[in-house]
Design an enzyme around this catalytic site. Structure first.
Site, short mmCIF file in Angstrom:
data_model
loop_
_atom_site.label_atom_id
_atom_site.label_comp_id
_atom_site.label_asym_id
_atom_site.label_seq_id
_atom_site.Cartn_x
_atom_site.Cartn_y
_atom_site.Cartn_z
N SER B 66 41.19 -29.44 37.54
CA SER B 66 40.18 -28.76 38.06
C SER B 66 39.40 -27.91 36.90
O SER B 66 40.33 -27.88 35.79
CB SER B 66 40.21 -27.69 39.29
OG SER B 66 39.14 -27.30 39.49
N ARG B 311 40.28 -36.74 37.50
CA ARG B 311 40.45 -36.59 38.82
C ARG B 311 38.82 -36.90 39.60
O ARG B 311 38.05 -36.36 38.92
CB ARG B 311 40.93 -35.31 39.43
CG ARG B 311 41.13 -35.05 40.85
CD ARG B 311 42.33 -35.88 41.08
NE ARG B 311 42.69 -35.70 42.71
CZ ARG B 311 42.35 -36.43 43.71
NH1 ARG B 311 41.37 -37.52 43.54
NH2 ARG B 311 42.71 -36.25 44.99
N THR B 347 37.32 -24.73 44.93
CA THR B 347 38.57 -24.16 45.30
C THR B 347 38.30 -22.85 46.38
O THR B 347 39.39 -22.88 47.28
CB THR B 347 39.31 -23.33 43.86
OG1 THR B 347 39.31 -24.38 42.91
CG2 THR B 347 40.67 -22.87 44.10
N CYS B 493 37.72 -46.79 34.70
CA CYS B 493 38.89 -46.25 34.94
C CYS B 493 39.46 -45.38 33.61
O CYS B 493 39.25 -45.96 32.47
CB CYS B 493 40.07 -47.20 35.05
SG CYS B 493 41.74 -46.60 34.76
N CYS B 516 48.46 -44.85 35.35
CA CYS B 516 47.48 -44.40 36.50
C CYS B 516 47.58 -42.93 36.65
O CYS B 516 48.65 -42.55 36.79
CB CYS B 516 47.64 -45.12 37.99
SG CYS B 516 46.63 -44.47 39.19
N CYS B 519 43.42 -40.71 39.85
CA CYS B 519 42.12 -39.94 39.88
C CYS B 519 41.46 -40.62 41.19
O CYS B 519 40.48 -40.00 41.68
CB CYS B 519 41.32 -40.01 38.59
SG CYS B 519 40.53 -41.75 38.43
N CYS B 522 38.79 -45.69 40.89
CA CYS B 522 38.63 -47.44 41.27
C CYS B 522 38.56 -47.63 42.67
O CYS B 522 37.87 -48.38 43.06
CB CYS B 522 40.01 -47.94 40.66
SG CYS B 522 41.45 -47.40 41.26
#
Lengths: 313, 547, 248
Positions: B66, B311, B347, B493, B516, B519, B522
C-alpha cells in the site's frame, strides 16, 4: 614476527588435490614460511607432488595405516600435534577441509576463519557470508593460532617447480575406536554433479526442445562439465527441475560457467555470481548476461556449440 | 446435479480422508488491516471468544502493499495510546504537493481537499500489519501465517461453515509428494472474509450468493510500488507528493505517489484504473517511465531499490459495494470494496469496517444485519459522499476533473449517481485501438524489466506445485485472444507471469506462476475472464519488506 | 535414546540480503527470520528416527535471545518433544557455541546430536565438528543418509569425490546436508499443541563455558559487482581464450 604456515594436504593417496596448491597461494599472500603436512598411508607420491609446489619449504609426511582414509577423528589430532610450531594452519575449503579443519581448531582452542577469499595481512582476511551476498573482514586475535580454510574459487594453484625437503613425522595418536571408514562411492563416472563441477555449461529456452539439449550434453561430456539450465528451460519442460541454476535452483561456483542462450535475469545470475569465469553465448547482443560475462560471444548457440565440438577434438 | 451440489456433507465423506476440523468462534481470512482490526476488536470486547486469523503469506505483512498515507482516527479508537509506540515505519505528513505532469515538466496544482493529509501518517502497511498482529496475538488471537484458505467449507443448510486450508506438498500434476500434508478445516459460526481486493474465496461467495445483484460491477485499479534507499540527504521525511497526467494518456485514470519516509527512504508508486482500453498498454512500463521523468529521476539517481511489488486496488465505491453479509459469513475491508478513491486511502476504511464487524458479531452473534450496520456507518457515508468522482473519470481526465470539482464543492449532495462498468469489458481490440504517441523513452534506473522487479519482490513459490493461475479455456489464448487483443495478459501482468511462446509445438501460453506477486490483475482484466487466480501452497508468493 | 538438535534463527532463505549502509552488518530490520534450513533438515531427521522407534525423545536447543523462542516453537510444532533456549544477548562464535551445546548435551545425556552442516548466515560450517572434538566423540558431517543400528550410526556423507560411508559409535555428532530429507510441513493444529510443550530457558552464564578470544568481524560490504569482460567474435576465438586462461 614472521608467519609460519602449515598447510594440510588433501589427496586420494596417489594424487595431490589441486586445492592444496591453492592453499599454498593463499600462504604466499600471507607471507612467511610454508610447510605442507601430508597425512595418509602409502603417500610417497603425494609428498613428492607437494614438494614440487613453488613456495613450500618442508613437506611433513605422517604415514600410518589408520590415516589411510580421511577420517577427521584420526587426522585432527595429528594436525593439532604438528601445529604447535606454526602461527597458521590452513586447509582447503573442500568437504575434506571443512570436515577436518574445525576439529583441529577446536583441539587448538581457537575459532576458525572459513572460506578465506583474500588476505589483507597476516591475521586479517576477507571472507564471504550469506552465500556470497556480503563480504566481511575478519581479524584473528593476537597470540592465537590462525586456523582457516581457503576458498577454492578465489585462489589460483601455485606453480610447480619447487623442491622442498620431505621429512617424516611419526603418528602421535592411535586410531580412534569410535569411527570407521566403510566405503567411497565415486560419482557415477558420467557427468560431474552440477554443484561440485569445476566447469558447468548451461542452457536456456533458446534451445527450443529437449532433443536440442542433447547437443549441450555432448559438449559437456567433451569438457567434463556439469550441465545446468535456466528456469525458462526447466519450465518449458526441456530439462528436469534439478538442473535449474539460480535463485530458486542451485547456487553454484564453478571455475568456468558457459551460458548458452540464457538472457541473464537477476534470478539466474544470483546462482552463478561466485563463478570464476562466466562465458555468455547469446544471439541478443543486448542480453543482460553480457553485462557481467567475462567473455561474451554474440551468435547462434547451435553454431557455436558445433564449432566448439570440432575445436575441442 | 443439484442434489449433489446442495449436499456438501455427502461430497465431504466421499473424499479419501476426512479432514481434521478445528472449531473457532470466528475465523478471519486474511491478516490485513481489516482482518486484524476485526480479530483484535473481538478479543477486546469478549476475551473468551476464540478467534483465528488465516494468512497465506509466509509472514504477516509479506503480501501487504500500500502507499501508504493513513488517517489515524480508527487506530486511536482501536489502540488508544498507539502514538506512544507507533509501528516501525510511521512518519507524520509534513507537506502535501500535487503536480500535473507533461512530458517535460511538472506543474504544481492545488491539492484537493480529500487529499489534504494534515494529521495523517506515512506508514509501511506491511510493517503496520505485523505490529497490529503482535497486538492481536498478545490479546489472544491465534494467527496462522503461511496457511492459505484455499476453499470454503459448507454447512448442510447451505451456509458458510468456515474455510479449508490448502493441502501442502502436491506436485505440479496434482499428485501428493512425500511431504504431503492434508489441510484441515477451520469451522466457525461466522467466517470473516478479509482477503483484500479481489479475494478468490470472496469472489466465489459473491457469485454464489449473488451479493452483487443490486450493485454495479466492481471496478479496480493496479498499484505498483517500490521502496528506495536514496542517496544520503535526498529524503525529506514527511513530504507527500502526487501527480496526474504524463505518462498516462488522458483517457486513463491514475497517477503517481512519492512518499518520503525517514532515513532517506522513499516509497514511490503508481496507481491506475484497470478500465483502460489499450490492450497493449503496460502499467509496469508506465510506472517506470514516470520514474524517468526529469523531475523524478534526480531523486532516485544514486539510490538503491530495496523492494518492489504490485497489488490490485478496489475502486468501485458505494455503487459497487456488494451485499456484505450472507449466511455464515461477512465481507470487510477491500474484500468488500471500501477504499476511498479520491482520498487514495483504504486503510482507515479497512480498520473501521473490521471494528464494525467485531462490534456487530459481539452484539448479534451472527452475520445477519451486518450489511445494514455497515451501510449506516461512517464507512459507507464516506463512500457515498465521493461516489461520483471516480466514475466521472470514465470519459477521460478532463471530464473527470470537472466532475471531481463539482462533487467536491457539493459534497456529493447532487441527486445523481454515476454508473460503474466492468473493467474487463473496457478493452478495445488491438486492431481497433490506435495508441497515441506516448513519447516513452529508453530507461536505465532499476529494475531493468518485470523479471528484475519480481526479484525485488522476493517472490517465491515451490515450482513443483499445481499452477495457481488456472486458464479455464486455454484455446482462447492461442486462437481468439492472440487475434483480437494480442494477449494483453503479457502486458498487464506486472510480474511477467504470462508469455506467449512459439516452439516446436506451436504457439502456447507459458505461465511462469512462480513469478506471481498475487496482485490479481489478471483475474480482473483478462477480456475473456478465463484466468482464475487461486491460492498457491501456503507461504508462497512475494516476501515484501516494508511495502 | 535421546537426540539433541541444535537450531539457529537466521534471516530467511528467501530474503534478499542487503548490507547495511554503515557496513556494520546486514539489514535485519523487518526481515523475515526462520529456522536455518539445514537445521530444519536436522529436526526432520531426528523426528524420523524417533518415529521409527529408535529414539524416545527429541530435544531442540537454540542459543540466543528470546526471539529464538519463535523458531523453537516451530520445531516443537514439527514434532520435537521439548525445547531449551540458552539465553544469550550476544551472538556467539562457533567455538563458544560448541562448548555451550556440549554442556547441554552432557546435562541431557544425549546419545546423538544432529546439527545442520552450516548456518546460511555466517556460512561457517564449524560448530558440529568443534563440538565433536571437544567431546572427544566422532563426527559425521554433510550427511545424506543416516541409519541407526543399536549404538552405531552408519552415515553416508556428501563429499567432493562422491558418497562416503562411515560408521560411528554413539554418542556422536552428525551434521546434515540438503539431500538427507525433505522437512515436513507443520500442521496447523500442531502449532496450537506446540504452545503447550515445555520450553526451558537457561542462562548462558550458568553453563560456565569460559571465554574464548573471538574473531573480530567488521567492514561488511556487498560483493564486488562483476563488470563486463571482453567480447570475442567466434567459437575459435572463444576456445583460444579459454585455453589461454587454462580453463579447458
Amino acid at each position: 614476527m614472521m608467519s609460519k604456515i602449515l598447510i594440510i594436504a588433501e589427496h586420494d593417496s596417489n594424487t595431490l588435490n589441486p586445492s592444496t596448491a591453492k592453499c599454498v597461494s593463499c600462504a604466499a599472500a600471507i607471507g612467511g614460511d610454508c610447510d605442507v603436512l601430508v597425512l595418509g598411508s602409502g603417500i610417497g607420491d603425494v609428498s613428492r607432488q607437494a614438494a614440487a609446489l613453488e613456495g613450500v619449504s618442508i613437506v611433513i609426511e605422517t604415514d600410518a595405516a589408520h590415516l589411510a582414509h580421511p577420517l577427521a577423528a584420526n587426522l585432527a589430532p595429528e594436525v593439532a600435534a604438528a601445529a604447535g610450531a606454526y602461527s597458521h594452519v590452513l586447509g582447503p575449503s573442500t568437504t575434506f577441509g571443512r570436515d577436518l579443519v574445525p576439529r583441529v581448531a577446536a583441539l587448538l582452542g581457537v575459532n576458525q576463519v572459513s572460506d578465506i577469499m583474500a588476505v589483507e595481512g597476516p591475521t586479517t582476511f576477507r571472507r564471504p557470508i550469506y552465500a556470497g551476498n556480503a563480504i566481511v573482514k575478519v581479524d584473528v586475535p593476537a597470540e592465537t593460532t590462525v586456523v582457516g580454510t581457503v576458498r577454492a574459487a578465489s585462489w589460483k594453484e601455485a606453480a610447480t617447480g619447487g623442491s622442498a625437503s620431505i621429512e617424516s613425522r611419526p603418528a602421535s595418536s592411535e586410531a580412534a575406536s569410535h569411527s570407521r571408514y566403510v566405503s567411497l562411492e565415486a560419482g557415477d563416472g558420467e557427468r560431474p554433479d552440477l554443484q561440485s563441477a569445476k566447469v558447468v555449461v548451461s542452457g536456456g529456452r533458446a534451445f527450443g526442445s529437449a532433443e536440442n539439449f542433447e547437443k549441450l550434453y555432448a559438449l559437456a561430456d567433451k569438457l567434463g562439465a556439469g550441465v545446468g539450465a535456466s528456469r525458462a528451460a526447466v519450465d518449458a519442460g526441456y530439462v528436469p527441475n534439478d538442473m535449474q541454476v539460480g535463485q530458486t535452483g542451485k547456487i553454484i561456483a564453478p571455475e568456468l560457467y558457459v551460458a548458452f542462450g540464457i538472457s541473464g535475469a537477476i534470478q539466474h545470475v544470483t546462482g552463478i555470481k561466485d563463478a570464476g569465469t562466466i562465458v555468455a553465448v547469446n544471439k541478443d547482443a543486448d542480453a543482460p548476461i553480457f553485462e557481467l560475462a567475462d567473455i561474451g560471444l554474440v551468435g547462434d548457440l547451435f553454431t557455436v556449440i558445433d564449432e566448439m565440438m570440432a575445436l575441442l577434438d | 446435479m443439484y442434489g449433489l451440489c446442495l449436499n456438501p456433507v455427502l461430497l465431504m465423506t466421499s473424499s479419501p480422508a476426512e479432514r481434521e476440523i478445528m472449531p473457532y468462534d470466528v475465523v478471519v481470512v486474511g491478516a490485513g488491516p481489516s482482518g486484524l482490526a476485526c480479530a483484535l476488536r473481538l478479543k477486546q470486547l469478549d476475551p473468551e471468544r476464540m478467534v483465528a486469523v488465516i494468512e497465506k503469506s509466509a509472514e504477516i505483512g509479506a503480501h501487504i502493499l500500500s502507499g501508504a498515507v493513513i488517517e489515524p482516527q480508527p487506530l486511536d479508537e482501536l489502540l488508544p495510546g498507539w502514538r506512544e509506540q507507533p509501528p516501525p515505519v510511521c512518519v507524520p505528513v509534513e507537506k502535501d504537493q500535487l503536480f500535473f505532469m507533461t512530458r517535460a515538466k511538472r506543474i504544481r496544482v492545488p491539492t484537493p481537499p480529500q487529499q489534504n493529509n494534515h494529521g495523517n501518517f506515512i506508514v509501511s502497511l506491511g510493517a503496520m500489519c505485523q505490529w497490529l498482529a503482535d497486538k492481536a496475538e498478545a490479546a489472544g488471537v491465534d494467527i496462522f501465517p503461511g496457511y492459505s484458505a484455499s476453499d470454503l467449507a459448507w454447512n448442510a443448510d447451505g451456509s458458510v461453515a468456515g474455510v479449508i486450508i490448502g493441502d501442502m506438498g502436491i506436485n505440479r500434476d496434482g499428485e501428493p509428494k512425500d511431504s504431503y500434508v492434508q489441510g484441515i478445516e477451520i469451522h466457525a459460526p461466522v467466517t470473516v472474509m478479509a482477503e483484500g481486493c479481489r479475494g478468490h474465496l470472496s469472489k466465489q461467495l459473491i457469485r454464489k450468493f449473488a451479493l452483487d445483484a443490486d450493485s454495479d460491477p466492481q471496478t479496480y485499479g493496479i498499484g505498483i510500488k517500490e521502496l528506495w534507499q536514496l542517496a544520503p540527504g535526498k529524503g525529506q521525511a514527511g513530504l507527500v507528493q502526487h501527480s496526474i497526467g504524463w505518462p498516462l494518456d488522458p483517457d486513463i485514470y491514475g497517477g503517481s505517489f512519492i512518499y518520503h519516509l525517514d532515513k532517506d527512504r522513499v516509497a514511490i508508486g503508481f496507481v491506475l484504473g484497470l478500465d483502460y482500453a489499450d490492450p497493449e498498454f503496460s502499467p509496469f512500463e508506465a510506472f517506470q517511465q514516470f520514474k524517468h521523468h526529469p523531475s523524478v529521476r534526480p531523486l532516485l539517481e544514486g539510490g538503491e531499490i530495496i523492494s518492489s511489488g504490485a497489488r490490485a486496488v478496489v475502486e468501485g465505491g458505494i455503487q459497487s459495494l456488494p451485499r456484505v453479509e450472507m449466511p455464515g459469513a461477512i465481507l470487510i475491508g477491500d474484500g468488500a470494496g471500501l477504499l476511498n478513491v479520491p482520498k487514495i486511502k483504504g486503510t482507515h476504511q479497512a480498520l473501521r469496517s473490521g471494528m464494525e464487524a467485531a462490534e456487530h458479531l459481539v452484539a448479534k452473534g451472527s452475520a445477519e444485519g451486518f450489511d445494514k450496520r455497515l451501510r449506516d456507518s461512517a464507512v459507507a457515508h464516506e463512500l457515498h459522499k465521493v461516489r461520483n468522482i471516480r466514475p466521472g473519470f470514465h470519459k477521460g481526465m478532463w471530464r473527470g476533473l470537472l466532475t471531481a470539482a463539482i462533487e467536491t464543492v457539493t459534497a456529493g449532495k447532487l441527486p445523481r449517481t454515476l454508473k460503474n462498468h466492468a473493467d474487463h469489458e473496457q478493452m478495445q481490440q488491438a486492431t481497433e485501438y490506435d495508441a497515441p504517441d506516448r513519447a516513452w523513452q529508453e530507461r536505465d534506473l532499476p529494475p531493468r524489466d518485470r523479471l528484475a522487479s519480481v526479484y525485488f519482490a522476493a517472490t517465491a513459490h515451490d515450482e513443483d506445485q499445481p499452477v495457481h493461475l488456472q486458464i479455464l479455456d486455454p484455446d482462447v489464448c492461442t486462437t481468439r485472444c492472440v487475434a483480437e487483443y494480442n494477449n494483453p495478459c503479457t502486458q498487464f501482468c506486472p510480474a511477467s507471469v504470462y508469455e506467449m511462446v512459439e516452439d516446436e509445438n506451436g504457439l502456447r501460453l507459458q505461465i511462469n506462476a512462480a513469478n506471481c506477486v498475487h496482485c490479481k490483475t489478471c483475474d480482473i482484466k483478462d477480456p475473456y475472464q478465463v484466468i482464475n487466480w487461486v491460492t498457491p501452497e501456503g507461504g508462497s508468493g512475494p516476501n515484501y519488506q516494508n511495502l | 535414546m535421546k537426540i539433541l538438535v541444535g537450531i539457529k534463527r537466521v534471516v530467511d532463505y528467501n530474503v534478499r540480503i542487503r548490507v547495511r549502509p554503515d557496513g556494520r552488518g546486514v539489514e535485519t530490520d523487518g526481515v523475515k527470520m526462520s529456522i536455518n534450513p539445514f537445521d530444519e533438515i536436522a529436526i526432520e531427521e531426528a523426528l524420523r528416527i524417533r518415529e521409527s522407534g529408535k529414539a524416545d525423545e527429541v530435544i531442540v536447543v537454540s542459543i540466543g535471545g528470546d526471539e529464538c523462542q519463535q523458531q523453537l516453537r516451530t520445531a516443537l510444532a514439527m514434532g520435537a518433544d521439548r525445547a531449551i533456549q540458552v539465553n544469550s544477548s550476544e551472538a556467539l562464535q562457533p567455538l563458544s557455541l560448541a562448548r555451550a551445546l556440549l554442556k547441554v548435551a552432557q546435562s541431557e545425556s544425549a546419545d546423538l546430536v544432529i546439527l545442520g552442516k552450516q548456518a546460511i548466515d555466517d556460512d561457517n560450517s564449524q560448530t558440529g565438528q568443534m563440538m565433536a572434538a571437544l567431546w572427544g566423540r566422532p563426527q559425521a558431517t554433510f550427511a545424506s543418509r543416516v541409519e541407526l543400528d543399536g549404538t552405531t550410526a552408519r552415515v553416508t556423507r556428501e563429499v567432493d569425490a562422491g558418497l562416503e560411508t562411515i560408521e560411528v559409535e554413539l554418542p556422536a555428532v552428525i551434521t546434515v546436508d540438503l539431500r538427507l530429507n525433505q522437512p515436513r510441513f507443520v500442521k496447523l493444529p500442531d502449532i496450537m499443541k506446540a504452545k503447550r510443550k515445555p520450553l526451558d530457558r537457561t542462562e548462558l552464564g550458568d553453563l560456565d563455558i569460559g571465554a574464548d578470544a573471538p574473531l573480530s568481524v567488521s567492514d561488511f560490504a556487498p560483493p564486488p559487482a562483476r563488470g563486463g569482460g571482453i567480447k570475442v567474435d567466434d567459437a575459435a576465438a572463444l576456445v583460444a581464450e579459454l585455453k589461454q586462461r587454462g580453463l579447458v
